[in-house]
Design an enzyme around this catalytic site. Sequence first.
Site, mmCIF file in Angstrom:
data_model
loop_
_atom_site.group_PDB
_atom_site.id
_atom_site.type_symbol
_atom_site.label_atom_id
_atom_site.label_comp_id
_atom_site.label_asym_id
_atom_site.label_seq_id
_atom_site.Cartn_x
_atom_site.Cartn_y
_atom_site.Cartn_z
ATOM 1 N N ASP A 150 0.890 -1.167 0.000
ATOM 2 C CA ASP A 150 0.000 0.000 0.000
ATOM 3 C C ASP A 150 0.924 1.212 0.000
ATOM 4 O O ASP A 150 1.646 1.445 0.966
ATOM 5 C CB ASP A 150 -0.869 -0.044 1.259
ATOM 6 C CG ASP A 150 -1.710 1.230 1.455
ATOM 7 O OD1 ASP A 150 -1.526 2.196 0.682
ATOM 8 O OD2 ASP A 150 -2.518 1.251 2.401
ATOM 9 N N ASN A 203 16.533 -7.330 -1.139
ATOM 10 C CA ASN A 203 15.376 -8.204 -1.022
ATOM 11 C C ASN A 203 14.290 -7.423 -0.289
ATOM 12 O O ASN A 203 14.557 -6.851 0.760
ATOM 13 C CB ASN A 203 15.814 -9.426 -0.191
ATOM 14 C CG ASN A 203 14.752 -10.490 -0.096
ATOM 15 O OD1 ASN A 203 13.568 -10.190 0.066
ATOM 16 N ND2 ASN A 203 15.157 -11.728 -0.189
ATOM 17 N N TYR A 239 2.964 0.048 14.847
ATOM 18 C CA TYR A 239 2.005 0.032 13.744
ATOM 19 C C TYR A 239 2.454 0.975 12.640
ATOM 20 O O TYR A 239 2.743 2.123 12.893
ATOM 21 C CB TYR A 239 0.603 0.447 14.212
ATOM 22 C CG TYR A 239 -0.377 0.462 13.067
ATOM 23 C CD1 TYR A 239 -0.910 -0.729 12.597
ATOM 24 C CD2 TYR A 239 -0.712 1.632 12.421
ATOM 25 C CE1 TYR A 239 -1.777 -0.755 11.528
ATOM 26 C CE2 TYR A 239 -1.580 1.628 11.347
ATOM 27 C CZ TYR A 239 -2.122 0.428 10.907
ATOM 28 O OH TYR A 239 -2.965 0.425 9.837
ATOM 29 N N LYS A 257 -0.899 -1.911 7.142
ATOM 30 C CA LYS A 257 -1.559 -3.192 7.185
ATOM 31 C C LYS A 257 -0.715 -4.284 6.560
ATOM 32 O O LYS A 257 0.135 -4.010 5.725
ATOM 33 C CB LYS A 257 -2.845 -3.087 6.406
ATOM 34 C CG LYS A 257 -3.947 -2.517 7.213
ATOM 35 C CD LYS A 257 -4.131 -3.367 8.429
ATOM 36 C CE LYS A 257 -5.295 -2.876 9.191
ATOM 37 N NZ LYS A 257 -5.958 -1.860 8.414
HETATM 38 C C1 F6R Z 1 -6.010 1.051 6.854
HETATM 39 C C2 F6R Z 1 -7.165 0.807 7.722
HETATM 40 C C3 F6R Z 1 -7.875 1.942 8.337
HETATM 41 C C4 F6R Z 1 -7.015 2.871 9.157
HETATM 42 C C5 F6R Z 1 -7.886 3.970 9.782
HETATM 43 C C6 F6R Z 1 -7.053 5.018 10.519
HETATM 44 O O1 F6R Z 1 -5.850 0.061 5.910
HETATM 45 O O2 F6R Z 1 -7.562 -0.274 7.939
HETATM 46 O O3 F6R Z 1 -8.928 1.434 9.114
HETATM 47 O O4 F6R Z 1 -6.299 2.165 10.116
HETATM 48 O O5 F6R Z 1 -8.634 4.630 8.810
HETATM 49 O O6 F6R Z 1 -6.060 5.456 9.690
HETATM 50 P P1 F6R Z 1 -5.053 6.637 10.052
HETATM 51 O O7 F6R Z 1 -4.458 6.332 11.393
HETATM 52 O O8 F6R Z 1 -4.067 6.601 8.940
HETATM 53 O O9 F6R Z 1 -5.873 7.900 10.089
HETATM 54 MG MG MG Z 2 -4.646 -2.326 2.636
HETATM 55 MG MG MG Z 3 -3.810 2.603 3.112
#
Ligand code: F6R
Ligand code: MG
Ligand code: MG
Length: 368
Positions: free
Chosen positions: A15, A108, A232, A235
């Site tokens: 992503d 890698n 974190y 994802k």
């Molecule tokens: C990302 C996801 C979302 C984010 C959420 C908060 O793939 O699953 O649920 O975790 O929208 O995102 P931030 O912290 O970037 O505002």
């Molecule tokens: Mg994703």
């Molecule tokens: Mg994203």
Amino acid sequence: MADTKTLTLSVIKADVGSYTGHNRVHPDLMAKARECLHEAVTRGTLIDGQVMRCGDDINLIMTHRRGVEATEIHKLAWDTFMACTAVAKKLHLYGAGQDLLVDAFAGNVKGMGPGVAEMEFVERPSEPVVVFMADKCAPGAWNLPLYRIFADPFCNAGLVIDPKMHEGFDFVVLDLVKAASITLSCPAELYDLLMFIGAVNRYAIKQVRRHIDGEPAAVASTQKLAHIAGKYVGKDDPVMFVRAQAGLPGVGEVMEAFAFPHLVEGWNRGSHHGPLMPCRFEMANPTRFDGPPRVVAAGYQIADGKLIGPVDLFDDPAYDGARAKANEIAEYMRRHGPFQPHRLPLEDMEYTTMPAIMGRLKDRFRAE
Ligand code: F6R
Ligand code: MG
Ligand code: MG
């Protein structure tokens, strides 16, 4: 470099920015990635390359003869994601470059952020392969369907009927915390296998091989970004692919495993359980509470390394029931709000304010 009879299929995903928020990949990023892979085919680095997406993740599907973990292929993927990041930055997309955890490529992409599923095999006269790509979920999401495809005769009738599958399959299981793997042979060690893979937050099936001859049958990405970065960062939305037919599970037996939208980790903030909804390509836009989690399935025939396809394998009314069930389960889970089991246990949440809250309130605890 591998010999010329063997083919390598590499699926590498990341992503590197999406819109609106974490919803989906922008078409300009898809176009940039396609351009990069097209150039690599023209140069002869790849035999073929396709770009797919699921939600906010770009998936590079590449065939070549350089073997697994080939520096040239991983560098191509890295450079492609960097080029897409530049486009994402220009458009001020959300989370531009989020899965690229290091500043410079170092041989890698494993451990650098992108998810990788790669397999080297001798291409059969007809080679059906199904590539699964998921969003808003974690690597252990494939454990249940891989178990059903390769160890459950209620899903794969070939385990009972096909002599090549009757001896079962060997599962390579990775301990995501210790970064160590074990191979378990099924059906002989089926109950041992289940003890591990039922714990989806800790153990993930990495590979499956046919028992009688070691023929590679499936491979999954198992990278956990949080374990790589120590915090974190995004994802782990995983990918996997399965070879099908002629002594391996039929395409229908592979797909049957997704008729049940099982609960996975990774919905909203990587901190909630939700049902994995099987989607057509254009439906993979997780929107409600950033979800529910999605999976798409791209079917190919491989012809001398060329990718003939994709076929959108969830484009079948037979999956309408699973989608409806996923919506029903999503509603049921959402009604739990911030309570477990919708919310993940404290130690598995990708985001947490707990240390700060505990820091502030720890002195107010009284012994009971
Ligand atoms: C990302 C996801 C979302 C984010 C959420 C908060 O793939 O699953 O649920 O975790 O929208 O995102 P931030 O912290 O970037 O505002
Ligand atoms: Mg994703
Ligand atoms: Mg994203």
